[in-house]
Structures are given as C-alpha cells and as structure tokens.
Design an enzyme around this catalytic site. Structure first.
Site, PDB file in Angstrom:
ATOM      1  N   LYS A  62      17.820  14.900  19.550  1.00 18.22           N
ATOM      2  CA  LYS A  62      17.297  13.811  20.394  1.00 18.22           C
ATOM      3  C   LYS A  62      18.034  12.513  20.072  1.00 18.22           C
ATOM      4  O   LYS A  62      18.328  12.248  18.904  1.00 18.22           O
ATOM      5  CB  LYS A  62      15.789  13.670  20.164  1.00 18.22           C
ATOM      6  CG  LYS A  62      15.099  12.693  21.115  1.00 18.22           C
ATOM      7  CD  LYS A  62      13.583  12.677  20.909  1.00 18.22           C
ATOM      8  CE  LYS A  62      12.882  11.692  21.832  1.00 18.22           C
ATOM      9  NZ  LYS A  62      11.411  11.681  21.664  1.00 18.22           N
ATOM     10  N   SER A 106       8.578  12.189  25.761  1.00 14.63           N
ATOM     11  CA  SER A 106       9.871  11.572  25.888  1.00 14.63           C
ATOM     12  C   SER A 106      11.038  12.484  25.508  1.00 14.63           C
ATOM     13  O   SER A 106      12.176  12.165  25.835  1.00 14.63           O
ATOM     14  CB  SER A 106       9.926  10.318  25.019  1.00 14.63           C
ATOM     15  OG  SER A 106       9.780  10.657  23.656  1.00 14.63           O
ATOM     16  N   SER A 140       5.270  13.643  22.610  1.00 10.84           N
ATOM     17  CA  SER A 140       6.636  13.746  23.135  1.00 10.84           C
ATOM     18  C   SER A 140       7.419  15.006  22.789  1.00 10.84           C
ATOM     19  O   SER A 140       8.504  15.206  23.332  1.00 10.84           O
ATOM     20  CB  SER A 140       7.445  12.537  22.685  1.00 10.84           C
ATOM     21  OG  SER A 140       7.186  11.460  23.546  1.00 10.84           O
TER      22      SER A 140
HETATM   23  N1  GLN Z   1       3.878   9.554  26.368  1.00 11.71           N
HETATM   24  C1  GLN Z   1       3.492   8.803  25.227  1.00 11.71           C
HETATM   25  C2  GLN Z   1       4.011   7.393  25.339  1.00 11.71           C
HETATM   26  O1  GLN Z   1       4.484   7.063  26.361  1.00 11.71           O
HETATM   27  C3  GLN Z   1       3.986   9.466  23.987  1.00 11.71           C
HETATM   28  C4  GLN Z   1       5.421   9.240  23.719  1.00 11.71           C
HETATM   29  C5  GLN Z   1       5.895   9.861  22.434  1.00 11.71           C
HETATM   30  O2  GLN Z   1       5.256  10.741  21.881  1.00 11.71           O
HETATM   31  N2  GLN Z   1       7.007   9.368  21.940  1.00 11.71           N
HETATM   32  O3  GLN Z   1       3.931   6.613  24.464  1.00 11.71           O
END
Ligand code: GLN
Length: 481
Positions: free
Chosen positions: A77, A152, A176
């Site tokens: 990532k 994400s 994410s």
């Molecule tokens: N969807 C969540 C957010 O927007 C979690 C994102 C994540 O786990 N990095 O913060």
C-alpha cells in the site's frame, strides 16, 4: 500461475516447476492486460521486481530460500515508506515524495525474499471507503468495473483479486483492510493494535492505525501475518509479546467453539443478500459443531460518531507536518511564510482530507474539547467494555463486514455521511484495538459478500482457525472475477 495462492506457488518454486522470474513475468503481463481497467497501482516497480526475482531464483536454486514468501510477488500500500521508491499516500502533497528509509514492514518483506511488484493505490492518507478520494486516480472493482473496490486499501484488494499481485499489505484505521477485502472477494485481516510495527506507515490516526495482509485465502493470510508481526523498538505502541506460528492455528475444527453473532449488525440498514449470506454462514458453523450465541452490542450505534471525532482529531495533528517546509509539495504562489503554508495545504490536500482536518481541529479546540473529543474517548471505553462482556460468553464474534456489497462509483461521493455509515461493522474493532478478518461468504448477483470474524486481543489464532474451518467447508474463496 499468477492465479494461484502464495503457498501453492511456494511448492512450485521449491520443486523447481516454475521460477520466480517466470512468476513475476506472468504477474507483470497480467498488469499489462488488466491495469488499464482496474488501475490498482500508483507505481509499478518493474525493473526492481525482475532483479529481486532473479535473486530469489539464485537462493532457491542454492537451497537457501529465505521464507515461504521467497520469490512471491507482493503489492505494498502506498502509505508504507519504501526507500528510493515513490510513496505518495495517494496525495498531491506527497506526489514527489521518495522516502530515505523503509517502513519496518517493508524491511520484513525484503528479508522474507518476497518480490515487491509496486505501490498500491488508496484513498488519500487512507481517508475513505472507496478509493475515490485518491488524489492520483480511481481504482475499479475487478468484479464490476463500474463499482468501487472499497477503501482505503482499494488498490491492494483489487490487485490481489485481479491477479496483479499474489498478496498485498493494507492498513486499517476503521475498516480499510476488511472492507475492500469484502468488496473484492479476498481475505483481509486487521491484527490487534500493537501486533505489527507502524514505523514508516504514514500516520492517519495513530491510536487506530494497524497494518495487515490482503490475500487469496486464509493460509496466505497466516503466512503474511507471520512475516509482518513482531515487536519493534521504533514503534512505541508495538507490543512485546511472542509471535506464535499462525500456520499452526489453521485447523479445520470449530466443534464446541462458541461463536457469537452480533444482533445489531443483522438488523436495519443491512442488505437482504448480505443478511442471508451471514445466516447461511451461521448455519454452516452449526453444522460444523459450533455453538451459536446471540450477542447484543448496545454501544455500536455510537461507534461511527465516536470514530469521526477521534480519527479526525488525530489526523488534524498528524497532518500538520505537511506545510511545504520539510518535504512534499510547496506552493509557488506565496509571498511570505504564512501564505506559503496555507497555499501549500490548499493546493496539496483533497476535499476529504481538508474536511477531516477541519472536523478534528474543531473537536480539539478550547471550549469544545470536553464536549467532543473527551466525550468520544469515554464512549470508546464503553465500546471496549461491550466487547469484554461479549468475550466472556464466546470465543469469536461474527457479523457482516459491510452492510452492502460494493457500491457504484460516484454513488456516495456527494453524501459523505452515507459513506461513513458503511463502516458501522468494522470501526468498533479499531476503537477497541481488537483483531478481525474478512473472508468471502457469498454473493449478491455477481458481487462478493464478506464475513467478519472478530477475536480477543492477541488471539489472531482463534480467528484464523475459525476462518480456515469455514473456508475448508465452503467454495466461496475459489470464485474469481
Ligand atoms: N473508511 C474509514 C475512513 O474513512 C476507515 C479508513 C481506514 O481504515 N483507513 O476513515
């Protein structure tokens, strides 16, 4: 061969039926073929990967294989620092950032001999649930390219699902890893907070962030977790407890296990096909001899609101360092220091990142701190206590990973709240620091559905065992886009 799992490929490599060079060439050919449609990567490190694969072949030939992942292509990532390789966090503010050091997980991956294919796309600074917040480009779901891959870690999940990598790393602050795994029909695991070093992971919300594997099956998740886990003096929140061999947890036996299903996550707002798949999974576990127990988590309804105070508060502080002075983008439109700061941030950050910085700054400001941030911390404790009560009655908890299958690109971008609410099942674990996995458990039309299994702190083994037993007795993980 690039459609196979890492553990299958490891046998083929050690039996000299294939070489790592042939394998990376197959993966790169797949990238050439499908990347135009999927766009899972920000950067593909082709030359470096070929060089690493050749080195792996030399080791394997000499019988000096470094690990089960030696010679296996992996995607990283793009919020994990890679020395000499662009690390953008999918943000314009870091579009030219080349780190002078490796994140601890990247060092561990290198030491395992795994071959890095490239850096996977994501929501900017990991803020989002669809990869639509990437400042670089969109990523498309391999099952239906009109839909999002989740986020994400959408690039990582899409890369694995479309065979553009054999496995990948992701990071999970509120879901994410697990949510994109669910949307792309792969396995994604968020370990306990403190299990894997966050050193060199670009910080979003430091008390919630955790790195973990995205893979084609549960066995590969255990293998990659073995490689990534362990204490690191460079991360003060990394916990110094021994790392078990997670492969030993892969036992096809859940007889007498107590599995709690979360009542609140099978109610209103959950798609019918998702509910049906989870109920089928519950039946399957019963057939396998487990005891199913209904569990109520009354504080879950406050989890999303709590998260959207704590995570932005921490983000607003973590992102203060991007001011155009030390690294990253610097605005050319500035006459003095203050306008240089503000123009840099105005030009470099996307809308969602700005929204979070504003929410977080507000929640931490004098006069509002007690009402918002402090209150959220108290609710966080209550959520943790709900889990403690639940785990007094059962070994693991199950629920859907997400209330719906993958949504359409553009469907939720105009309404951030509806996007936030889709994380209802994943966020509570981060607030409590607990480990969880998402594994494929069904389909809605041709879109995968994920089952989330949550465990006690540092009990990744029971989660893996439960997931493995389910996988051995179902066929969902074998379906490919
Ligand atoms: N969807 C969540 C957010 O927007 C979690 C994102 C994540 O786990 N990095 O913060």
């Amino acid at each position: 061969m690039h459609t196979k799992t890492a553990h299958e490929l490891h046998s083929l490599l050690t039996n000299k039926e294939i070489s790592s060079l042939e394998l990376i060439e197959a993966v790169l050919a797949q990238i050439d073929k499908s990347e135009g449609e999927i766009q899972a990567y920000v950067t593909v490190t082709k030359e470096k990967a070929i060089k690493q694969a050749k080195a792996a072949d030399e080791r394997i030939k000499a019988g000096k294989s470094l690990s089960l992942l030696d010679g296996i292509p992996i995607a990283v990532k793009d919020n994990m620092c890679t020395k000499g390789v662009l690390t953008t966090c999918a943000s314009k503010i870091l579009a030219n950032y080349i780190p002078p050091y490796d994140a601890t997980v990247v060092t561990k991956i290198k030491e395992s001999g795994a071959v890095m294919v490239g850096k996977a796309n994501m929501d900017e600074f990991a803020m989002g649930s669809s990869t639509e917040n990437s400042g670089i480009h969109l990523t498309h779901n391999p099952w239906d390219t009109k839909r999002v891959p989740g986020g994400s870690s959408g690039g990582s999940a899409a890369a694995v699902a479309s065979n553009e990598a054999i496995l990948a790393t992701g990071s999970d602050t509120g879901g994410s890893i697990r949510q994109p795994a669910s949307f792309c029909g792969v396995v994604g695991m968020k370990p306990t907070y403190g299990r894997i070093s966050r050193y060199g992971l670009v910080a979003f919300a430091s008390s919630l962030d955790q790195i973990g594997p995205l893979t084609k099956d549960v066995t590969d998740a255990a293998i990659l977790l073995n490689i990534l886990s362990g204490y690191d003096a460079k991360d003060s929140t990394s916990v110094n407890t021994p790392v078990p061999d997670y492969r030993k947890a892969l036992v096809d036996d859940v007889a007498k296990m107590k599995i709690g299903y979360i009542k609140e996550l099978l109610g209103k707002g959950v798609d019918k096909d998702v509910k049906d798949s989870i109920k089928q999974a519950m039946k399957k576990f019963e057939e396998l001899g487990a005891e199913l127990i209904e569990i109520s988590m009354p504080t879950f309804e406050y989890a999303v609101a709590t998260y959207y105070l704590i995570a932005p508060a921490e983000a607003s502080s973590n992102l203060a360092r991007y001011d155009g002075v030390k690294y990253g983008h610097r605005s050319k439109e500035a006459k003095d220091l203050i306008t240089m700061y503000s123009n840099t941030r105005e030009e470099g950050f996307g809308d969602e990142v700005k929204r979070r910085i504003m929410i977080g700054t507000y929640a931490l400001s004098a006069g509002y701190y007690d009402a918002y941030y402090l209150k959220a911390l108290k609710v966080r404790t209550l959520i943790k206590q709900d889990f403690e009560k639940a785990f007094a009655k059962c070994d693991v908890l199950i629920s859907p990973t997400c209330p719906t299958p993958a949504f359409k690109i553009g469907e939720k971008t105009a309404d951030p709240l509806s996007m936030y609410l889709s994380d209802i099942a994943t966020i509570p674990l981060n607030l409590a620091g607990l480990p969880g996995i998402s594994i494929p458990c069904g389909f809605s039309q041709n879109l995968p559905i994920g089952l989330q299994i949550t465990g006690k702190a540092f009990d990744e083994e029971t989660i893996l065992r439960t997931a493995f037993a389910f996988e051995q007795n179902t066929e969902w993980h074998k379906r490919r886009p």
